[in-house]
Motif scaffolding. Structure first.
Motif, short mmCIF file in Angstrom:
data_model
loop_
_atom_site.label_atom_id
_atom_site.label_comp_id
_atom_site.label_asym_id
_atom_site.label_seq_id
_atom_site.Cartn_x
_atom_site.Cartn_y
_atom_site.Cartn_z
N ALA A 179 123.35 130.77 31.88
CA ALA A 179 122.91 129.88 32.97
C ALA A 179 122.42 128.52 32.48
CB ALA A 179 121.80 130.57 33.76
N SER A 180 122.53 128.24 31.20
CA SER A 180 122.00 126.97 30.65
C SER A 180 122.61 125.77 31.38
CB SER A 180 122.29 126.90 29.15
OG SER A 180 123.66 126.96 28.88
N TRP A 181 121.74 124.82 31.73
CA TRP A 181 122.20 123.67 32.51
C TRP A 181 121.25 122.51 32.28
CZ3 TRP A 181 126.87 123.76 34.47
CH2 TRP A 181 127.28 122.72 35.31
N GLY A 182 121.62 121.34 32.79
CA GLY A 182 120.77 120.16 32.71
C GLY A 182 121.28 119.09 33.65
N THR A 183 120.38 118.20 34.05
CA THR A 183 120.80 117.12 34.95
C THR A 183 121.68 116.10 34.22
OG1 THR A 183 118.73 115.95 34.45
CG2 THR A 183 118.78 117.35 36.42
N THR A 184 121.59 116.10 32.88
CA THR A 184 122.46 115.27 32.05
C THR A 184 123.07 116.14 30.97
OG1 THR A 184 120.71 114.69 30.49
CG2 THR A 184 120.97 113.26 32.42
N LEU A 185 124.08 115.62 30.28
CA LEU A 185 124.67 116.37 29.17
C LEU A 185 123.64 116.63 28.08
CD1 LEU A 185 128.26 114.85 28.71
CD2 LEU A 185 127.68 117.22 29.26
N ASN A 186 122.79 115.64 27.80
CA ASN A 186 121.77 115.82 26.77
C ASN A 186 120.76 116.88 27.19
OD1 ASN A 186 120.79 114.74 24.14
ND2 ASN A 186 118.94 114.33 25.35
N GLY A 187 120.42 116.90 28.49
CA GLY A 187 119.50 117.92 28.99
C GLY A 187 120.09 119.31 28.85
N TRP A 188 121.40 119.40 29.10
CA TRP A 188 122.06 120.70 28.93
C TRP A 188 122.04 121.15 27.47
CZ3 TRP A 188 127.46 120.86 26.98
CH2 TRP A 188 127.89 122.18 26.77
N VAL A 189 122.29 120.21 26.55
CA VAL A 189 122.27 120.55 25.12
C VAL A 189 120.89 121.06 24.71
CG1 VAL A 189 122.42 119.59 22.78
CG2 VAL A 189 124.13 118.97 24.48
N ILE A 190 119.83 120.43 25.21
CA ILE A 190 118.46 120.86 24.89
C ILE A 190 118.21 122.28 25.41
CG2 ILE A 190 116.01 120.42 25.33
CD1 ILE A 190 116.71 117.42 25.45
N CYS A 191 118.62 122.52 26.64
CA CYS A 191 118.46 123.86 27.23
C CYS A 191 119.26 124.89 26.44
CB CYS A 191 118.92 123.83 28.69
SG CYS A 191 118.76 125.41 29.55
N TYR A 192 120.47 124.52 26.06
CA TYR A 192 121.36 125.40 25.28
C TYR A 192 120.75 125.73 23.92
CZ TYR A 192 125.81 126.75 23.01
OH TYR A 192 126.81 127.41 22.33
N ALA A 193 120.17 124.72 23.26
CA ALA A 193 119.59 124.91 21.93
C ALA A 193 118.38 125.85 21.98
CB ALA A 193 119.19 123.56 21.34
N TRP A 194 117.50 125.66 22.96
CA TRP A 194 116.31 126.52 23.04
C TRP A 194 116.67 127.94 23.49
CZ3 TRP A 194 112.20 125.88 20.45
CH2 TRP A 194 111.72 124.60 20.16
N SER A 195 117.72 128.07 24.27
CA SER A 195 118.21 129.41 24.64
C SER A 195 118.69 130.15 23.40
CB SER A 195 119.35 129.30 25.66
OG SER A 195 118.91 128.68 26.85
N LEU A 196 119.35 129.42 22.50
CA LEU A 196 119.81 130.02 21.25
C LEU A 196 118.63 130.43 20.37
CD1 LEU A 196 122.92 127.91 20.16
CD2 LEU A 196 122.84 130.36 20.63
N PHE A 197 117.58 129.64 20.36
CA PHE A 197 116.39 129.99 19.58
C PHE A 197 115.81 131.31 20.10
CE2 PHE A 197 111.78 130.11 19.19
CZ PHE A 197 111.59 129.93 17.82
N PHE A 198 115.66 131.41 21.42
CA PHE A 198 115.10 132.63 22.02
C PHE A 198 115.98 133.83 21.71
CE2 PHE A 198 114.35 135.66 25.44
CZ PHE A 198 112.97 135.70 25.49
N TYR A 199 117.28 133.66 21.89
CA TYR A 199 118.21 134.75 21.57
C TYR A 199 118.14 135.11 20.09
CZ TYR A 199 122.52 137.44 21.20
OH TYR A 199 123.43 138.44 20.95
N GLY A 200 117.98 134.10 19.24
CA GLY A 200 117.91 134.32 17.80
C GLY A 200 116.75 135.20 17.38
N VAL A 201 115.64 135.15 18.10
CA VAL A 201 114.49 136.01 17.78
C VAL A 201 114.89 137.48 17.90
CG1 VAL A 201 112.15 136.67 18.45
CG2 VAL A 201 112.80 134.25 18.45
N GLY A 202 115.62 137.79 18.95
CA GLY A 202 116.10 139.17 19.12
C GLY A 202 117.11 139.55 18.06
N VAL A 203 117.99 138.62 17.72
CA VAL A 203 119.00 138.86 16.69
C VAL A 203 118.32 139.14 15.35
CG1 VAL A 203 120.80 137.77 15.29
CG2 VAL A 203 120.83 137.53 17.77
#
Length: 647
Positions: A179-203
């Motif tokens: 569901a990662s999204w953002g009002t701009t492309l840069n906002g989406w990239v930021i959301c995407y990056a932090w989602s990966l960090f959270f997922y990485g903790v489980g990994v």
């Protein structure tokens, strides 16, 4: 009558008869025929020719037995062997399979993002380049946090809790990625990056939890080790680990299919934003379903995953985190920590370095190629080669003539050579006439990475440490390994391709060197013997342990130089084991008697199923009479050992 060492000790006639039966009663328990010959000689004490014959015979008989079982299962139900494989290897490694799928996807979809949104992912006109780079950095940082944090919590609260929370975090992380999204492309990239960090903790938590739980499940919780532990412990753990390879394989296949579906049956550019959005979001939604099932399975079907840890804590009279064991581990096994962490660090630099080959030979084979499909198809071939390495490692990792240590050393040296050759002849191998050789080195480096350090580091980082801090040690080693991946991902941004080939090989040489010097070889070692030695260490009686865990075969070169193996004495150890069993039998008998008294039973005891009738009869017959004899025999054995050492 003379003892085994020659000194005369008077004996009671009944006791003498019992001692004659001692070998017949205890040898099958203490000297199993898969590790000892008919004379009671441990396999590692045999000469080279006899050892080769013994190992070949045992492994051949075991292979025949397993094939016979598979044949019978197939005759009864053709799908039952597949079901058994699924239960024993696929489910224990499901978490690693799912994380392999997702993490491999990050690198796979990046070329698609660059093709669809070049102003963000390529030229960085509308996106911050720091955030673009942080996609990879934050993923690795999240994994490091998970490896250390969950490793500690897994030893503190239990394996089952760690497994459940890992799956839960990964499931929530996949929802965030989908569901990662953002009002701009840069906002989406930021959301995407932090989602990966959270997922990485489980990994990150999956590494120590999967390794420790699959290994301890293979060992069993009885007083005596199982044949499965002695012959197949490594296979069971690495077979769970190789699910990571299958995750990578299925990710690549699914991405190819999804792009064809959403891009009108074509894999060629230009790609639409709609096709890219659907392809990457659906690719993350698919493993979310499997991860949700994993949460359920671990919560309701793995209720005894922490049993071995609970037993170890009970023996040490510890309820929370075993801080004392952690301190003792760094005191006695500090060089092992350095070996497992250092080798993993070197391996992860190689693992990322392997990608250097692909971009180079694709540029030569298809100089005008702009399709992401080309790279994906070559990835698929490389993953197939890696899977061959994974499986071969799984089949040979328990072989006593090859095993863990040599597999890791040879893998490191092979990768060192395969990276060194193109480093000094880079221009030559990039020529179209020689590109096939360059490709061969690429695939061979993948093969030896899996059939070598990548499989072995995962196993030994848990295996060479005691149960109370096993997850902590594994998580720490894995985290140091990810620092190697972080180093590679940062360093490669600042040096050209040929320089990368100059830098990477030396990590292979470093990995081989520290493996040779500081890593013990646990191939063929009964893991319960290592736990037994740990009990002596924890009680401050290291010098009183004389078993195979201090045999020179199972010690590192550094430990041998320090004299750790000087206490090895198989005869004395055999006597000690019998007396330890006697103590356990007496405690069991006393507990059973107290339980019967408590419930006012009629006094007729049923046979304790934990102890065979022969063992119970022997201990009953020698109760109270044996202490003096055994003490005298052990004293004589110790005296003779000291006389031998001094001479």
């Amino acid at each position: 009558m003379a003892t085994e060492t020659g000194s005369a000790v008077p004996r009671d006639p009944i006791l003498t008869q019992d001692h004659h039966n001692e070998k017949a009663i205890f040898d099958h328990l203490l000297r199993p025929d898969d590790s000892y010959d008919e004379n009671g000689t441990y396999w590692a004490d045999m000469g080279l020719a006899k050892r080769f014959s013994f190992v070949t015979r045992v492994d051949g008989a075991e292979a025949k037995r397993e094939l016979s079982i598979i044949g019978k299962m197939t005759k009864k139900d053709p799908l039952s062997p597949l079901g058994a494989y699924f239960r024993n290897y696929v489910i224990p490694g499901a978490g690693l399979g799912l994380e392999g799928y997702v993490l491999f996807s990050i690198g796979n979809i990046k070329p698609l993002f660059s093709a669809v949104w070049p102003t963000c992912w390529k030229s960085h006109d509308v996106c911050n380049p720091t955030w673009i780079a942080s996609v990879e950095y934050l993923e690795i940082c999240g994994i490091i946090v998970g490896q250390i944090l969950v490793g500690i919590l897994g030893d503190w609260l239990g394996r089952r809790w760690g497994l459940i929370q890992d799956a839960t975090i990964m499931f929530l992380g996949l929802l965030m990625l989908t569901a990662s999204w953002g009002t701009t492309l840069n906002g989406w990239v930021i959301c995407y990056a932090w989602s990966l960090f959270f997922y990485g903790v489980g990994v990150g938590g999956e590494y120590p939890m999967t390794a420790t739980s699959s290994m301890e499940n293979a060992t069993g919780s009885g007083k005596i080790s199982t044949r499965e532990d002695r012959l197949h412990r490594g296979r069971k753990t690495t077979s769970a680990f190789l699910m990571q390879g299958w995750g990578q394989f299925f990710n690549q296949v699914i991405l190819i299919i999804l792009l064809l579906i959403f891009h009108h049956g074509s894999g060629n550019p230009p790609y639409s934003a709609v096709a890219a959005q659907w392809a990457f979001r659906v690719s993350f939604a698919i493993p979310a379903v499997g991860t949700l099932w994993l949460v359920y399975y671990r919560m309701y079907k793995m209720k005894f995953a922490s049993k071995q840890l609970a037993v170890a804590k009970q023996k040490a009279h510890v309820t929370g985190y075993d801080v004392a064991s952690l301190k003792l581990t760094f005191t006695y096994f500090g060089t092992r920590v350095f070996a497992t962490a250092g080798a993993w660090f070197a391996n992860d630099v190689f693992f990322y370095g392997n990608k250097l080959f692909q971009s180079e030979f694709i540029a030569v084979i298809s100089p005008n190629n702009k399709s992401v499909m080309e790279g994906w198809l070559w990835n698929l071939v490389n993953v197939g080669v890696s899977l061959v390495g994974y499986y071969l490692a799984s089949f040979l990792i328990d072989n006593k003539l090859y095993g863990r240590k040599w597999m890791q050393i040879i893998g490191f040296i092979a990768d060192f050579i395969l990276f060194t050759i193109p480093a000094f002849q880079f221009a030559f191998y990039k020529e179209p006439a020689n590109i096939a050789t360059f490709q061969a080195m690429y695939f061979l480096s993948s093969f030896f990475n899996q059939f070598g350090p990548n499989a072995v580091t995962f196993l030994v980082a848990a295996e060479v440490f005691p149960t109370p801090i096993r997850a902590t040690a594994h998580g720490f080693s894995a985290a140091v390994g990810k620092l190697g991946a972080l180093l590679a991902s940062v360093l490669y941004n600042y040096i050209d391709t040929q320089t990368k080939f100059y830098v990477v090989p030396w990590f292979g040489l470093f990995g081989a060197l520290i493996t040779y010097l500081f890593l013990p070889d646990t191939t063929g070692l009964d893991l319960k013997e290592q736990e037994r030695r740990w009990q002596y260490i924890r009680q401050g009686r290291e010098q009183d342990y004389h078993g195979i865990a201090v045999h020179h075969k199972h010690l590192s070169l550094w430990e041998r130089i320090r004299g750790v193996g000087k206490y090895y004495d198989p005869q004395l150890d055999y006597k000690q084991k019998i007396e330890e069993l006697r103590g356990q039998w007496e405690k069991s008998t006393q507990n059973k008697h107290e339980e019967h008294e408590k419930h006012h039973l009629d006094g007729v005891d049923e046979e304790d199923e934990t102890w065979s009738s022969d063992v119970s009869t022997y201990f009953e017959a020698t109760r109270g009479l044996n202490a003096g004899i055994v003490t005298s025999e052990m004293h004589d054995i110790k005296k003779n050992s000291k006389d031998y050492e001094s001479s």
